[in-house]
Each structure stands twice: as C-alpha cells, then as structure tokens.
Design an enzyme around this catalytic site. Structure first.
Site, PDB file in Angstrom:
ATOM      1  N   LYS A  83      24.099 119.125  -9.615  1.00 17.73           N
ATOM      2  CA  LYS A  83      23.115 118.806  -9.772  1.00 17.73           C
ATOM      3  C   LYS A  83      22.292 118.276  -9.401  1.00 17.73           C
ATOM      4  O   LYS A  83      21.105 117.826  -9.273  1.00 17.73           O
ATOM      5  CB  LYS A  83      22.747 119.173 -11.153  1.00 17.73           C
ATOM      6  CG  LYS A  83      22.967 118.824 -12.261  1.00 17.73           C
ATOM      7  CD  LYS A  83      22.769 119.529 -13.305  1.00 17.73           C
ATOM      8  CE  LYS A  83      23.496 118.662 -15.227  1.00 17.73           C
ATOM      9  NZ  LYS A  83      22.466 117.215 -15.244  1.00 17.73           N
ATOM     10  N   ASP A  84      23.617 116.554  -8.864  1.00 18.31           N
ATOM     11  CA  ASP A  84      22.490 115.510  -9.104  1.00 18.31           C
ATOM     12  C   ASP A  84      22.461 115.114  -7.643  1.00 18.31           C
ATOM     13  O   ASP A  84      21.597 114.251  -7.175  1.00 18.31           O
ATOM     14  CB  ASP A  84      23.771 114.331  -9.619  1.00 18.31           C
ATOM     15  CG  ASP A  84      23.968 114.704 -11.196  1.00 18.31           C
ATOM     16  OD1 ASP A  84      22.895 114.484 -11.346  1.00 18.31           O
ATOM     17  OD2 ASP A  84      24.821 114.064 -11.632  1.00 18.31           O
ATOM     18  N   ARG A 132      13.336 118.594 -17.197  1.00 14.83           N
ATOM     19  CA  ARG A 132      12.804 120.308 -17.332  1.00 14.83           C
ATOM     20  C   ARG A 132      12.779 120.902 -19.029  1.00 14.83           C
ATOM     21  O   ARG A 132      11.806 121.125 -19.523  1.00 14.83           O
ATOM     22  CB  ARG A 132      14.049 120.534 -16.209  1.00 14.83           C
ATOM     23  CG  ARG A 132      13.698 122.176 -16.761  1.00 14.83           C
ATOM     24  CD  ARG A 132      15.637 122.684 -15.595  1.00 14.83           C
ATOM     25  NE  ARG A 132      16.777 121.676 -16.374  1.00 14.83           N
ATOM     26  CZ  ARG A 132      17.408 122.289 -17.573  1.00 14.83           C
ATOM     27  NH1 ARG A 132      17.288 123.251 -18.376  1.00 14.83           N
ATOM     28  NH2 ARG A 132      18.720 121.444 -17.600  1.00 14.83           N
ATOM     29  N   ARG A 133      13.713 120.210 -19.479  1.00  9.81           N
ATOM     30  CA  ARG A 133      13.881 120.978 -20.788  1.00  9.81           C
ATOM     31  C   ARG A 133      12.749 120.243 -21.860  1.00  9.81           C
ATOM     32  O   ARG A 133      11.972 121.110 -22.543  1.00  9.81           O
ATOM     33  CB  ARG A 133      15.349 119.876 -21.348  1.00  9.81           C
ATOM     34  CG  ARG A 133      16.627 120.351 -20.831  1.00  9.81           C
ATOM     35  CD  ARG A 133      17.822 119.389 -21.938  1.00  9.81           C
ATOM     36  NE  ARG A 133      18.700 120.158 -20.596  1.00  9.81           N
ATOM     37  CZ  ARG A 133      19.833 119.728 -20.475  1.00  9.81           C
ATOM     38  NH1 ARG A 133      19.968 117.753 -20.504  1.00  9.81           N
ATOM     39  NH2 ARG A 133      21.045 120.201 -19.627  1.00  9.81           N
ATOM     40  N   ARG A 150      19.019 109.139 -24.625  1.00  9.59           N
ATOM     41  CA  ARG A 150      19.616 108.834 -23.454  1.00  9.59           C
ATOM     42  C   ARG A 150      21.457 108.166 -23.451  1.00  9.59           C
ATOM     43  O   ARG A 150      21.728 108.047 -24.662  1.00  9.59           O
ATOM     44  CB  ARG A 150      18.806 107.366 -22.911  1.00  9.59           C
ATOM     45  CG  ARG A 150      17.772 108.455 -22.066  1.00  9.59           C
ATOM     46  CD  ARG A 150      16.509 107.393 -21.279  1.00  9.59           C
ATOM     47  NE  ARG A 150      15.624 107.002 -20.557  1.00  9.59           N
ATOM     48  CZ  ARG A 150      14.826 108.764 -19.616  1.00  9.59           C
ATOM     49  NH1 ARG A 150      16.771 109.633 -19.331  1.00  9.59           N
ATOM     50  NH2 ARG A 150      14.071 108.503 -19.938  1.00  9.59           N
ATOM     51  N   ARG A 156      25.183 110.251 -26.997  1.00 11.72           N
ATOM     52  CA  ARG A 156      24.002 111.762 -27.371  1.00 11.72           C
ATOM     53  C   ARG A 156      24.339 112.072 -28.681  1.00 11.72           C
ATOM     54  O   ARG A 156      23.301 112.412 -29.788  1.00 11.72           O
ATOM     55  CB  ARG A 156      23.674 112.566 -26.342  1.00 11.72           C
ATOM     56  CG  ARG A 156      22.869 111.326 -24.999  1.00 11.72           C
ATOM     57  CD  ARG A 156      22.508 112.730 -24.171  1.00 11.72           C
ATOM     58  NE  ARG A 156      22.482 112.206 -22.794  1.00 11.72           N
ATOM     59  CZ  ARG A 156      22.154 112.715 -21.989  1.00 11.72           C
ATOM     60  NH1 ARG A 156      21.183 113.949 -21.513  1.00 11.72           N
ATOM     61  NH2 ARG A 156      21.491 111.782 -20.871  1.00 11.72           N
ATOM     62  N   CYS A 243      16.200 115.884  -8.750  1.00 11.35           N
ATOM     63  CA  CYS A 243      16.962 116.614 -10.047  1.00 11.35           C
ATOM     64  C   CYS A 243      15.934 116.264 -11.647  1.00 11.35           C
ATOM     65  O   CYS A 243      16.227 116.978 -12.421  1.00 11.35           O
ATOM     66  CB  CYS A 243      17.629 116.302  -9.698  1.00 11.35           C
ATOM     67  SG  CYS A 243      17.791 114.138 -10.132  1.00 11.35           S
TER      68      CYS A 243
END
Length: 309
Positions: A83-84, A132-133, A150, A156, A243
């Site tokens: 995804k990156d 996105r989230r 982050r 996290r 992304c």
C-alpha cells in the site's frame, strides 16, 4: 553458496515482514543465502513532513531510497508494504512477486467498554493518522472526535494508555505480522470501512533486467492475491490518487468471480462515493480501471483534489 541481499526499512514491522519473506524464499531456494539490509527512507527520517510531502505529490517517501539501492545494485530484492508503493515505478524496476496476503481489514483497539465501533459513545476520542480512516469516521460517525496518532505500532498502542485516546484504528496486518493479534478488539468489516488499496499485502521489487532474482522472488508469488491487488491498484491509478488520499478499495474472489469495491470520501465526511464491479479475475486490471472511471464520472476527482489541498 549464492547470496541475495534483501532490502527493507528498519522498523519492527518492516523487519518482521522481511524475515517472513526470507523464510518463504529460503524454503524455495535452500541453497541460497539471503541477507537482510535495512535502509532509512524519507518517511522514517521526517514523519512530521509526510502530509506536506503527499500534498506536493511526493508519493515515494517510504520507498525511494530502497529503490535507489536496487537501481545501484546495492540490494537484489526490495520488500515493501504494497500500500506504500506508488502505482508508477521508476524505469528499470518492477514488482516481481506478491506473496499471499494477510488480513486486509482495519481493526479497532479500545479501552474498557469501547471495544467495538458501535460501542463508542458520542465524543469518543479515536486516534488515526490515516486520511482515509479520518474521512470514513467523519462520514460514518460524525459524533466522534478524531485525533491524530502517529509513530510505530508500539507508540500508537502506548498512546491508548493515556487519557488522550479512547480507541485507535490500525491495519490488522501490522498487528498480525508483529505477533500482536491478541491486542485486536474488533475487525472492522469492509462493508463498513474499505481498506487502503493493497493493504495487508507485500511487494517484492527487483530490477527489470535481473532475470535470476526475478525468478527467485516469483517463487512465492500468490496468483489469487496478485489478481486482487492488481484490481485495487489499477483502481487507485485510474483515480490518479496516492496512498495519502481518502480512497479505499477491496477486491475479493469467490466462485471464480472477482468483486471490486471502491470508496472515495470528503475529508470532512460530508460526501461519500462508493461503487462495485465484478468479473473474470483474468480481467482484474480492466475491472480496476473501469471502476475508477465510473467513480470519476460521479465526481471523485473533486474529493481527491480537495484532500491534496
């Protein structure tokens, strides 16, 4: 014994992923010695600048230095979180293998009494660094308080132990690969929140003219994963999004039919465009491109442009 140098980022997750890849490669090539080399990327060195880099169209902040090492023949195979990886690759490089994908879904981890998305009370403080989230949560639960969180997975999770957060949302794959599946409270159904295109998958990248290491990498390619990922990435490419855009996609295979669902949202949650297509897995690239064209026709470009400032 021949030695193959495998390059990766130096984070705990990147190393866990790469060790898994090397173990699979060693099963296929027992007479080859695989050496892992860690490489620091722009994203590792300056996390605070990620958003501005994305807005400037710099999509390679997690991979550029690794790809440079490939081109300079300092490494033979690069392992990336797929995804990156930008949908357009530098000249001379190619994705030679996509191993079997782990769970693509997002997950919620919450404090006592807040273990499910539906359990979160109005005003609950939910941590995520993903555009996105954030867009999804603002559309699905506008009553929640979305806060940046982050850092790596451990950072996290530690943030959840402070008064600042009631829950956090992460990718399932990172927790599974770092043997922290037990920390997951809820897998969020893709019918509710679509993952990032390629989430849960890895990419093995090689030089395009390196036939030997292309063969080495391809030995662990998973064809079903490859078809699903191709559809998702062609969808992302068709939108012209990176992304860091508020874009989700999820492809599934059932009964010989590939179904692809796409999602684009406004950052403030005020608008959502969602569509689905299905067809022969052999046409996975066309399915992704067609779904992107469909959603662009519904106004997706305006939402993507707004997210990039």
């Amino acid at each position: 014994m021949r030695t193959v140098t495998v390059g990766t980022r130096g984070s705990a997750l990147a190393l866990a992923q790469t060790r898994w890849v090397v173990a699979r490669l060693k099963e296929e090539w027992p007479d080859t010695d695989f050496r892992i080399q860690t490489i620091s990327t722009k994203g590792d060195r300056d996390r605070a600048a990620l958003q501005s880099l994305a807005q400037k169209g710099d999509k390679g902040f997690w991979v550029k230095e690794i790809e440079d090492a490939l081109l300079q023949k300092r490494i033979d195979i690069a392992v990336h979180s797929l995804k990156d990886l930008p949908t357009e690759q530098p000249e001379g490089l190619e994705v030679s293998s996509i191993p079997k994908r782990v769970d693509a879904r997002d997950v919620l981890i919450g404090k006592e009494g807040m273990k499910r998305l539906s359990d979160l009370p109005p005003g609950a403080r939910v941590g995520t660094s993903s555009v996105r989230r954030k867009a999804f949560l603002r559309a699905y639960r506008p009553d929640l308080n979305i806060i940046d969180v982050r850092g790596n997975i451990d950072t996290r999770l530690a943030a959840l132990g402070t008064p600042d957060y009631d829950a956090i949302i992460l990718a399932a794959a990172g927790l599974i690969r770092t043997e922290m599946r037990h920390r997951i409270d809820e897998f969020v159904d893709p019918d509710i929140l679509l993952p990032a295109p390629g989430q849960g998958a890895l990419a093995l990248e090689t030089r395009s003219d390196d036939d030997l290491n292309i063969e080495v990498a391809y030995a662990i390619n998973d064809h079903g994963t490859d078809d699903r990922i191709t559809a998702e990435r062609e969808f992302l490419a068709g939108l012209g999004a990176g992304c860091m855009a508020p874009v989700g996609a999820h492809a599934s295979l059932k009964g010989g039919v590939l179904t692809l669902e796409g999602w684009v949202g406004a950052l403030d949650g005020s608008q959502v465009i969602r569509a689905t297509t299905s067809g022969d897995p052999a046409e996975c690239a066309d399915l992704g491109a067609e779904l992107a064209a469909d959603m662009l026709g519904q106004g997706a470009q305006k939402l993507i442009d707004a997210a990039h400032g």
